[in-house]
Design a protein around this motif. Structure first.
Motif, PDB file in Angstrom:
ATOM      1  N   GLY A   1      -3.849  13.531  -3.938  1.00 30.81           N
ATOM      2  CA  GLY A   1      -3.768  14.092  -2.593  1.00 30.81           C
ATOM      3  C   GLY A   1      -4.777  13.514  -1.619  1.00 30.81           C
ATOM      4  N   GLU A   2      -5.644  12.625  -2.095  1.00 30.94           N
ATOM      5  CA  GLU A   2      -6.648  12.016  -1.218  1.00 30.94           C
ATOM      6  C   GLU A   2      -5.969  11.186  -0.130  1.00 30.94           C
ATOM      7  OE1 GLU A   2     -10.402   8.854  -1.573  1.00 30.94           O
ATOM      8  OE2 GLU A   2      -9.593   9.854  -3.363  1.00 30.94           O
TER       9      GLU A   2
ATOM     10  N   ALA B   1       2.400   6.059  -2.859  1.00 36.32           N
ATOM     11  CA  ALA B   1       3.489   6.987  -3.171  1.00 36.32           C
ATOM     12  C   ALA B   1       3.598   7.209  -4.673  1.00 36.32           C
ATOM     13  CB  ALA B   1       4.805   6.457  -2.611  1.00 36.32           C
ATOM     14  N   ALA B   2       3.347   6.175  -5.461  1.00 44.21           N
ATOM     15  CA  ALA B   2       3.470   6.274  -6.919  1.00 44.21           C
ATOM     16  C   ALA B   2       2.256   6.934  -7.568  1.00 44.21           C
ATOM     17  CB  ALA B   2       3.654   4.878  -7.513  1.00 44.21           C
ATOM     18  N   ASN B   3       1.142   7.013  -6.835  1.00 44.66           N
ATOM     19  CA  ASN B   3      -0.092   7.533  -7.432  1.00 44.66           C
ATOM     20  C   ASN B   3      -0.612   8.811  -6.778  1.00 44.66           C
ATOM     21  OD1 ASN B   3      -1.260   5.410  -9.539  1.00 44.66           O
ATOM     22  ND2 ASN B   3      -0.278   4.263  -7.883  1.00 44.66           N
ATOM     23  N   GLY B   4       0.238   9.474  -6.006  1.00 52.19           N
ATOM     24  CA  GLY B   4      -0.135  10.770  -5.442  1.00 52.19           C
ATOM     25  C   GLY B   4      -1.200  10.705  -4.370  1.00 52.19           C
TER      26      GLY B   4
ATOM     27  N   ALA C   1       0.830  -1.204   0.000  1.00 51.61           N
ATOM     28  CA  ALA C   1       0.000   0.000   0.000  1.00 51.61           C
ATOM     29  C   ALA C   1       0.862   1.250   0.000  1.00 51.61           C
ATOM     30  CB  ALA C   1      -0.931  -0.010   1.206  1.00 51.61           C
ATOM     31  N   GLU C   2       1.949   1.235   0.735  1.00 52.00           N
ATOM     32  CA  GLU C   2       2.837   2.399   0.811  1.00 52.00           C
ATOM     33  C   GLU C   2       3.458   2.699  -0.546  1.00 52.00           C
ATOM     34  OE1 GLU C   2       4.187   1.779   5.492  1.00 52.00           O
ATOM     35  OE2 GLU C   2       5.450   1.024   3.856  1.00 52.00           O
ATOM     36  N   GLN C   3       3.897   1.673  -1.233  1.00 57.58           N
ATOM     37  CA  GLN C   3       4.519   1.863  -2.553  1.00 57.58           C
ATOM     38  C   GLN C   3       3.499   2.370  -3.583  1.00 57.58           C
ATOM     39  OE1 GLN C   3       6.221  -1.972  -3.393  1.00 57.58           O
ATOM     40  NE2 GLN C   3       7.845  -1.768  -1.855  1.00 57.58           N
ATOM     41  N   TRP C   4       2.303   1.787  -3.560  1.00 58.11           N
ATOM     42  CA  TRP C   4       1.286   2.175  -4.549  1.00 58.11           C
ATOM     43  C   TRP C   4       0.823   3.620  -4.328  1.00 58.11           C
ATOM     44  CZ3 TRP C   4      -3.576   4.087  -4.940  1.00 58.11           C
ATOM     45  CH2 TRP C   4      -4.193   3.988  -6.195  1.00 58.11           C
TER      46      TRP C   4
END
Length: 213
Positions: free
Chosen positions: A204-205, A169-172, A164-167
């Motif tokens: 940013g959500e 971070a990659a998708n704002g 979840a952290e990686q996804w």
């Protein structure tokens, strides 16, 4: 003699006249019937494009409704031929603002925007329109737009929090990690997420995940 002169005067100034009945907004057949009922003669029928009046209905008369006219006089009708028809431009693949501008430039009205998730089309890009490009469309009728909301939110439940952290971070997307009160899942496993899998998200959500202790 007085009676004759009175009747003659009435005929000259009142009796030989009538009023053009209101036939705006009715069909041509009904309008002609109403005119004949008033002792008038239906004249020429002219058709014109009109965005506000349905095809086949009377837009106006000449003389106008309510006008004084000699009995037996002729009343011409102007009838709607329906709205202006405009060819829908190609706007799929464009950003929303550009697509709406192109629709307006063509003389059409941008309508409701529906957002759907897409794994192939970037967020903010038009996926489709109703009508499609090349279709002849009534000028005042809004054009519906389907807009990409980007890829859907994955299902993090059952996966390690690092996924979840990686996804995010990659998708704002911002991640709010909280520890679950209790869980029989391995430590660090996501047991719950605030937004449902497959839903759209915005840049940013904040998404909250509960992690197994």
């Amino acid at each position: 003699v007085l009676l004759v002169f009175a009747l003659l005067g009435w005929w000259m100034f009142e009796g030989r006249y009538t009023i053009v009945p209101k036939v705006v907004g009715v069909s041509v057949a009904t309008a002609k019937y109403d005119l004949r009922n008033e002792g008038l003669t239906p004249g020429t029928t002219t058709t014109v494009l009109d965005n506000g009046v349905a095809k086949g209905l009377v837009i106006r008369t000449s003389p106008a409704n309510g006008s004084r006219i000699t009995r037996g006089g002729t009343v011409s009708l102007v009838v709607s031929a329906g709205p202006h028809m405009i060819t829908m431009p190609q706007v799929t693949g464009q950003p929303l603002t550009a697509a709406q501008a192109a629709i307006k430039h063509a003389g059409l009205v941008p309508g409701k925007v529906k957002t759907v998730t897409s794994t192939t089309i970037a967020a903010g890009v038009v996926i489709s329109t109703d009508p499609g490009a090349g279709t002849s469309w009534p000028q005042p009728k809004p054009v519906s737009i389907v807009l990409s909301a980007g890829p859907p939110l994955p299902n993090f439940v059952g996966q390690q929090k690092t996924v979840a952290e990686q996804w995010t971070a990659a998708n704002g997307v911002k991640l709010n990690e909280v520890t679950a009160a209790h869980s029989d899942q391995p430590i660090g496993t996501v047991v719950k997420q605030s937004a449902p899998p497959g839903s759209a998200f915005t840049n940013g959500e904040v998404i909250t995940i509960q992690i197994s202790p």
